[in-house]
Scaffold this motif. Sequence first.
Motif, PDB file in Angstrom:
ATOM      1  N   VAL A 177       0.850  -1.188   0.000  1.00 55.87           N
ATOM      2  CA  VAL A 177       0.000   0.000   0.000  1.00 55.87           C
ATOM      3  C   VAL A 177       0.888   1.241   0.000  1.00 55.87           C
ATOM      4  CG1 VAL A 177      -1.771   1.265   1.279  1.00 55.87           C
ATOM      5  CG2 VAL A 177      -1.764  -1.248   1.311  1.00 55.87           C
ATOM      6  N   THR A 178       0.560   2.165  -0.896  1.00 53.64           N
ATOM      7  CA  THR A 178       1.243   3.454  -0.920  1.00 53.64           C
ATOM      8  C   THR A 178       0.226   4.518  -0.543  1.00 53.64           C
ATOM      9  OG1 THR A 178       2.664   2.657  -2.707  1.00 53.64           O
ATOM     10  CG2 THR A 178       2.622   5.029  -2.319  1.00 53.64           C
ATOM     11  N   SER A 179       0.593   5.320   0.446  1.00 51.60           N
ATOM     12  CA  SER A 179      -0.269   6.380   0.947  1.00 51.60           C
ATOM     13  C   SER A 179       0.507   7.703   0.877  1.00 51.60           C
ATOM     14  CB  SER A 179      -0.661   6.072   2.395  1.00 51.60           C
ATOM     15  OG  SER A 179      -1.359   7.151   2.967  1.00 51.60           O
ATOM     16  N   ALA A 180      -0.230   8.794   0.722  1.00 54.87           N
ATOM     17  CA  ALA A 180       0.419  10.110   0.680  1.00 54.87           C
ATOM     18  C   ALA A 180       0.898  10.531   2.067  1.00 54.87           C
ATOM     19  CB  ALA A 180      -0.537  11.154   0.121  1.00 54.87           C
ATOM     20  N   VAL A 181       0.250   9.999   3.104  1.00 56.87           N
ATOM     21  CA  VAL A 181       0.601  10.334   4.494  1.00 56.87           C
ATOM     22  C   VAL A 181       0.717   9.054   5.304  1.00 56.87           C
ATOM     23  CG1 VAL A 181      -0.509  12.603   4.428  1.00 56.87           C
ATOM     24  CG2 VAL A 181      -1.824  10.610   5.158  1.00 56.87           C
ATOM     25  N   GLU A 182       1.354   9.172   6.456  1.00 53.01           N
ATOM     26  CA  GLU A 182       1.479   8.044   7.375  1.00 53.01           C
ATOM     27  C   GLU A 182       0.081   7.592   7.818  1.00 53.01           C
ATOM     28  OE1 GLU A 182       3.845   5.284   9.080  1.00 53.01           O
ATOM     29  OE2 GLU A 182       4.713   7.072   8.139  1.00 53.01           O
ATOM     30  N   MET A 183      -0.155   6.276   7.786  1.00 49.79           N
ATOM     31  CA  MET A 183      -1.459   5.741   8.187  1.00 49.79           C
ATOM     32  C   MET A 183      -1.413   5.279   9.643  1.00 49.79           C
ATOM     33  SD  MET A 183      -2.554   3.506   4.826  1.00 49.79           S
ATOM     34  CE  MET A 183      -4.131   3.010   5.513  1.00 49.79           C
ATOM     35  N   LYS A 184      -2.497   5.510  10.367  1.00 48.81           N
ATOM     36  CA  LYS A 184      -2.614   5.004  11.728  1.00 48.81           C
ATOM     37  C   LYS A 184      -2.789   3.497  11.683  1.00 48.81           C
ATOM     38  CE  LYS A 184      -5.019   9.145  13.271  1.00 48.81           C
ATOM     39  NZ  LYS A 184      -6.331   9.665  13.590  1.00 48.81           N
ATOM     40  N   VAL A 226       4.997   5.399   2.423  1.00 45.53           N
ATOM     41  CA  VAL A 226       4.499   6.762   2.244  1.00 45.53           C
ATOM     42  C   VAL A 226       5.176   7.379   1.023  1.00 45.53           C
ATOM     43  CG1 VAL A 226       4.366   9.061   3.282  1.00 45.53           C
ATOM     44  CG2 VAL A 226       4.064   7.031   4.713  1.00 45.53           C
ATOM     45  N   ASP A 227       4.341   7.962   0.155  1.00 44.82           N
ATOM     46  CA  ASP A 227       4.835   8.664  -1.033  1.00 44.82           C
ATOM     47  C   ASP A 227       3.980   9.904  -1.244  1.00 44.82           C
ATOM     48  OD1 ASP A 227       5.722   9.599  -3.454  1.00 44.82           O
ATOM     49  OD2 ASP A 227       5.249   7.785  -4.588  1.00 44.82           O
ATOM     50  N   PRO A 228       4.464  11.066  -0.804  1.00 42.59           N
ATOM     51  CA  PRO A 228       3.674  12.296  -0.907  1.00 42.59           C
ATOM     52  C   PRO A 228       3.322  12.689  -2.341  1.00 42.59           C
ATOM     53  CG  PRO A 228       5.640  12.640   0.456  1.00 42.59           C
ATOM     54  CD  PRO A 228       5.744  11.286  -0.150  1.00 42.59           C
ATOM     55  N   THR A 229       4.029  12.164  -3.324  1.00 47.86           N
ATOM     56  CA  THR A 229       3.760  12.549  -4.715  1.00 47.86           C
ATOM     57  C   THR A 229       2.409  12.051  -5.222  1.00 47.86           C
ATOM     58  OG1 THR A 229       4.879  10.633  -5.689  1.00 47.86           O
ATOM     59  CG2 THR A 229       6.225  12.600  -5.275  1.00 47.86           C
ATOM     60  N   ILE A 230       1.786  11.097  -4.519  1.00 44.00           N
ATOM     61  CA  ILE A 230       0.459  10.652  -4.974  1.00 44.00           C
ATOM     62  C   ILE A 230      -0.630  11.617  -4.493  1.00 44.00           C
ATOM     63  CG2 ILE A 230       1.188   8.244  -5.130  1.00 44.00           C
ATOM     64  CD1 ILE A 230      -0.612   7.679  -2.668  1.00 44.00           C
ATOM     65  N   VAL A 272      -2.636   3.684  -3.270  1.00 38.36           N
ATOM     66  CA  VAL A 272      -2.344   2.762  -4.355  1.00 38.36           C
ATOM     67  C   VAL A 272      -2.093   1.417  -3.667  1.00 38.36           C
ATOM     68  CG1 VAL A 272      -0.817   2.159  -6.270  1.00 38.36           C
ATOM     69  CG2 VAL A 272      -1.295   4.569  -5.774  1.00 38.36           C
ATOM     70  N   VAL A 273      -2.836   0.385  -4.088  1.00 39.01           N
ATOM     71  CA  VAL A 273      -2.733  -0.932  -3.467  1.00 39.01           C
ATOM     72  C   VAL A 273      -2.332  -1.948  -4.531  1.00 39.01           C
ATOM     73  CG1 VAL A 273      -3.968  -2.739  -2.203  1.00 39.01           C
ATOM     74  CG2 VAL A 273      -4.521  -0.332  -1.790  1.00 39.01           C
ATOM     75  N   LYS A 274      -1.288  -2.719  -4.234  1.00 40.94           N
ATOM     76  CA  LYS A 274      -0.824  -3.765  -5.148  1.00 40.94           C
ATOM     77  C   LYS A 274      -0.876  -5.096  -4.412  1.00 40.94           C
ATOM     78  CE  LYS A 274       2.976  -5.028  -8.239  1.00 40.94           C
ATOM     79  NZ  LYS A 274       3.248  -6.386  -7.895  1.00 40.94           N
TER      80      LYS A 274
END
Length: 187
Positions: free
Chosen positions: A112-119, A144-148, A153-155
């Motif tokens: 999982v790619t997130s723009a911010v840190e997930m709880k 975490v990837d702020p560019t999204i 994005v889930v793979k």
Amino acid sequence: MINMQVARRYADALFTLAQEKQLIDRVEADLKLIAQVVKEDQKLQEVLANQLIPVEEKKHLAEAAFSQHILLETMNFLRLTIDKRRENYWVEMAQEFAVLANNARNLSTAYVTSAVEMKREDVQALEKKLSKLTGKNIKAIVAVDPTILGGLVVKIGDEVMDGSVQKRLDILKSNLKGINFTVSGVN
């Protein structure tokens, strides 16, 4: 591609043996240890890749490095791979074995790619939703990837679900390119 085919074939054979002896978890742990050592030791990588080093010397090196830490079945597997000159695929074999073990456990990994840190509770809720969606037990690995910009994005395996804001903006931009705007009432 050929590397993964070779690795898959050997991992499959070892998995069958481990399954018969009910040693899947232990063999998987052994292979993870071996892969970690190989990845971290440049000198070992060079020795494994060097086809001029005699088989017996490589076996002796493998035994010295691993025999005190792994099962006899795993050590015998390493010896076999050295005999067959496949020792430079140990890392890939470990990866393929882990896939087989996870399939046997009905477990999949979601990257999982997130723009911010997930709880943690959000990650757990996502794992639950993805488990329901796929019918498998899902373990999420979050980066975490702020560019999204936002969204996720889930793979999982070969499937990618892109719900990122960046993807939506790209689609909107593509759709807007074909539209001619005219402004009326402007002098």
